[in-house]
Write a protein that holds these residues in place. Structure first.
Motif, PDB file in Angstrom:
ATOM      1  N   SER A 138       6.472  33.587  -0.252  1.00 60.79           N
ATOM      2  CA  SER A 138       6.805  32.147  -0.465  1.00 60.79           C
ATOM      3  C   SER A 138       8.354  32.266  -0.962  1.00 60.79           C
ATOM      4  N   ALA A 139       8.888  33.378  -1.344  1.00 58.08           N
ATOM      5  CA  ALA A 139      10.003  33.195  -2.001  1.00 58.08           C
ATOM      6  C   ALA A 139      11.132  33.286  -0.785  1.00 58.08           C
ATOM      7  N   THR A 140      10.676  34.099   0.330  1.00 58.00           N
ATOM      8  CA  THR A 140      11.660  34.056   1.278  1.00 58.00           C
ATOM      9  C   THR A 140      11.529  32.787   2.217  1.00 58.00           C
ATOM     10  N   TRP A 141      10.101  32.123   2.289  1.00 58.93           N
ATOM     11  CA  TRP A 141      10.251  31.139   3.081  1.00 58.93           C
ATOM     12  C   TRP A 141      11.040  30.063   2.485  1.00 58.93           C
ATOM     13  N   ALA A 142      10.589  29.750   1.172  1.00 60.58           N
ATOM     14  CA  ALA A 142      11.634  28.681   0.448  1.00 60.58           C
ATOM     15  C   ALA A 142      13.126  28.794   0.713  1.00 60.58           C
ATOM     16  N   ALA A 143      13.318  30.124   0.553  1.00 64.79           N
ATOM     17  CA  ALA A 143      15.036  30.349   1.070  1.00 64.79           C
ATOM     18  C   ALA A 143      15.369  30.082   2.338  1.00 64.79           C
ATOM     19  N   GLU A 144      14.644  30.321   3.406  1.00 66.56           N
ATOM     20  CA  GLU A 144      14.848  30.204   4.675  1.00 66.56           C
ATOM     21  C   GLU A 144      15.033  28.582   5.088  1.00 66.56           C
ATOM     22  N   HIS A 145      14.299  27.848   4.266  1.00 61.45           N
ATOM     23  CA  HIS A 145      14.163  26.416   4.602  1.00 61.45           C
ATOM     24  C   HIS A 145      15.099  25.729   3.554  1.00 61.45           C
ATOM     25  N   GLY A 146      15.843  26.363   2.798  1.00 56.50           N
ATOM     26  CA  GLY A 146      17.140  25.470   1.968  1.00 56.50           C
ATOM     27  C   GLY A 146      16.569  25.130   0.916  1.00 56.50           C
ATOM     28  N   MET A 147      15.205  25.542   0.175  1.00 53.62           N
ATOM     29  CA  MET A 147      14.670  24.957  -0.900  1.00 53.62           C
ATOM     30  C   MET A 147      15.347  25.866  -2.042  1.00 53.62           C
ATOM     31  N   ASN A 148      14.901  25.321  -3.505  1.00 57.76           N
ATOM     32  CA  ASN A 148      15.272  25.934  -4.585  1.00 57.76           C
ATOM     33  C   ASN A 148      13.970  26.737  -4.960  1.00 57.76           C
ATOM     34  N   PHE A 149      14.013  27.504  -5.974  1.00 59.51           N
ATOM     35  CA  PHE A 149      12.621  28.394  -5.948  1.00 59.51           C
ATOM     36  C   PHE A 149      12.201  28.648  -7.506  1.00 59.51           C
ATOM     37  N   LEU A 150      11.110  28.043  -7.794  1.00 62.75           N
ATOM     38  CA  LEU A 150      10.464  28.267  -9.034  1.00 62.75           C
ATOM     39  C   LEU A 150       9.551  29.313  -9.053  1.00 62.75           C
ATOM     40  N   THR A 151       9.532  30.164 -10.113  1.00 58.67           N
ATOM     41  CA  THR A 151       8.850  31.155 -10.508  1.00 58.67           C
ATOM     42  C   THR A 151       8.392  31.089 -11.762  1.00 58.67           C
ATOM     43  N   SER A 152       7.227  31.505 -12.050  1.00 62.03           N
ATOM     44  CA  SER A 152       6.565  31.039 -13.353  1.00 62.03           C
ATOM     45  C   SER A 152       5.857  32.276 -13.893  1.00 62.03           C
TER      46      SER A 152
END
Length: 341
Positions: free
Chosen positions: A191-205
Motif C-alpha cells: 500500500s505504501a508503494t502503491w500510494a507513492a506510485e499514484h502521487g498520493m500522500n501516505f497515512l500510517t497509523s
C-alpha cells in the motif's frame, strides 16, 4: 528530571484524530462535542483535525457532513478523514462531496482513504449492494476512479447545453489543488508503494501488517513502509497516527482512566493478530516529557515531520479538552513544534 532527547529536525505539523462518539438517544450532543473539539484545536494552534468513519456504530458515519459544518466554524485548521473506507462509497459522488467541502473550506480539506471490503463485509454487503456485491471492484481500481474524478478528468461525453441546462463532462465543482491533498491510509509495503506510485500522500497509523517479515518490531516495520513510500515519491507527505495521551494536567481520576485504557489494550501489541498478522503500537500514556522521550526512541517517528495523534475513542469531552491542551502546550513544544498563529 527527564531530559528529552534533541530531534534531528523539529515536528513540523501537529494534528489529531477523533471518532466523534455519540449517544444513540441524543446524537446531536456528540456531534456538537466533535465540532467544539475541532474549534478548540484551531484555537490551540493545531495544524489539522481528522475524523474517522464508523458505520452502523455510535461514531460519526458521515465525516464529510461534519467537516462541512466545521468549515463554517473554523478559518485556518486543515480538515481531514483518516480514513474513508472507499468500499462504502461511490467514487464519483464522493468526489463531488469532497470538492464541495474543499470549496467551502477555502482549500483546507485533506481526504484520506483506504480500500478493500468494508469491515464486517458479510454482514453489511446486502445492505450496501443488494444486487451488485459480487461485481463491485473493492481494490485499487476504485481509488483510480476517485483520483480521476477529483483530478477533473472528463468522465462523460456530456459536456453540452441542452435547452436551458448546461452540463459538464467532469465533476463539479472542480476543486483545484485537492488532488495534491489526497492521502492513502495503509499498513503494508504494497500500500505504501502503491500510494507513492499514484502521487498520493501516505497515512500510517498505530496498526501495520507484519506480512512475510520475520521482524516483529512495530517501529521497524512502520519505518520500512515510510522509507518505501519516500523512495518512490520523495515529494509526498507522510503522517503518523499513534495513540498519545499526556497526563500533565490530568486529574488523578483521569490519569487512572487513561492508564487503565492503555493497559487493557496492551496484550494485543505483543504478537501479530489475525490472518493478516496485524501489529498494534502500544498507547503512549504519561507526562509530555516521558512521551517525547518514547517518541524519539521510535524508529519511524524519527523520520516523520507530521503527526495526527489519535484520541482514545471512549473518553469524555472534558478528557479530550485536557489531552489536546497538554499536547498543544506541552508535548508539541517538547517535539520542537510551534503552534500555528
Amino acid at each position: 528530571m527527564t531530559i528529552v532527547p534533541t530531534p534531528q529536525k523539529p515536528l513540523r505539523k501537529l494534528g489529531f484524530l477523533t471518532i466523534g462518539l455519540f449517544d444513540e438517544a441524543d446524537p446531536a450532543a456528540g456531534h456538537e462535542s466533535t465540532l467544539q473539539i475541532i474549534e478548540l484545536g484551531e484555537r490551540l494552534g493545531f495544524d489539522s483535525a481528522w475524523l474517522r468513519h464508523r458505520h452502523f456504530q455510535f461514531g460519526i458515519s458521515s465525516p464529510v457532513a461534519v467537516l462541512a459544518a466545521a468549515t463554517q466554524r473554523t478559518r485556518r485548521i486543515e480538515l481531514g478523514t483518516a480514513v474513508t473506507p472507499l468500499g462504502w462509497e461511490n467514487p464519483v459522488r464522493l468526489a463531488e462531496d469532497w470538492a464541495t467541502v474543499d470549496v467551502l473550506s477555502g482549500g483546507r480539506l485533506n481526504p484520506g482513504l483506504s480500500v478493500g471490503p468494508p469491515m464486517r463485509w458479510d454482514v453489511v454487503r446486502d445492505a450496501l449492494y443488494p444486487d451488485t456485491a459480487d461485481a463491485e471492484e473493492l481494490g485499487y481500481g476504485r481509488v483510480e476512479r476517485l483520483l480521476a474524478a477529483v483530478r477533473g478528468d472528463a468522465l462523460t461525453a456530456g459536456a453540452a447545453t441542452e435547452g436551458f441546462e448546461a452540463y459538464s463532462d467532469r465533476v463539479q465543482p472542480h476543486a483545484a489543488g485537492l488532488i495534491d491533498r489526497l492521502w492513502y491510509g495503509g499498513g503494508s509495503l504494497r500500500s505504501a508503494t502503491w500510494a507513492a506510485e499514484h502521487g498520493m500522500n501516505f497515512l500510517t497509523s498505530s496498526v501495520v501488517f507484519a506480512e512475510e517479515s520475520a521482524d516483529l518490531d512495530f517501529a521497524e516495520t512502520q519505518l520500512s513502509h515510510v522509507r518505501a513510500f519516500r523512495a518512490a515519491h520523495p515529494a509526498g507527505r507522510v503522517s503518523q497516527g499513534l495513540v498519545v495521551i499526556p497526563t500533565d494536567t490530568a486529574s488523578p481520576s483521569q490519569a487512572a482512566k487513561y492508564h487503565a485504557f492503555a493497559e487493557k489494550r496492551l496484550p494485543r501489541t505483543r504478537e501479530p493478530q489475525g490472518p493478516k498478522r496485524a501489529m498494534f503500537a502500544p498507547d503512549l500514556v504519561g507526562t509530555s516529557a516521558e512521551i517525547a522521550e518514547r517518541l524519539y526512541a521510535h524508529a519511524a517517528f524519527r523520520e516523520i515531520d507530521e503527526v495526527a495523534f489519535a484520541l482514545p475513542f471512549t473518553f469524555d469531552h472534558d478528557d479530550y479538552v485536557q489531552i489536546l491542551t497538554d499536547i498543544a502546550t506541552r508535548l508539541g513544544p517538547a517535539l520542537g513544534w510551534k503552534p500555528a498563529s
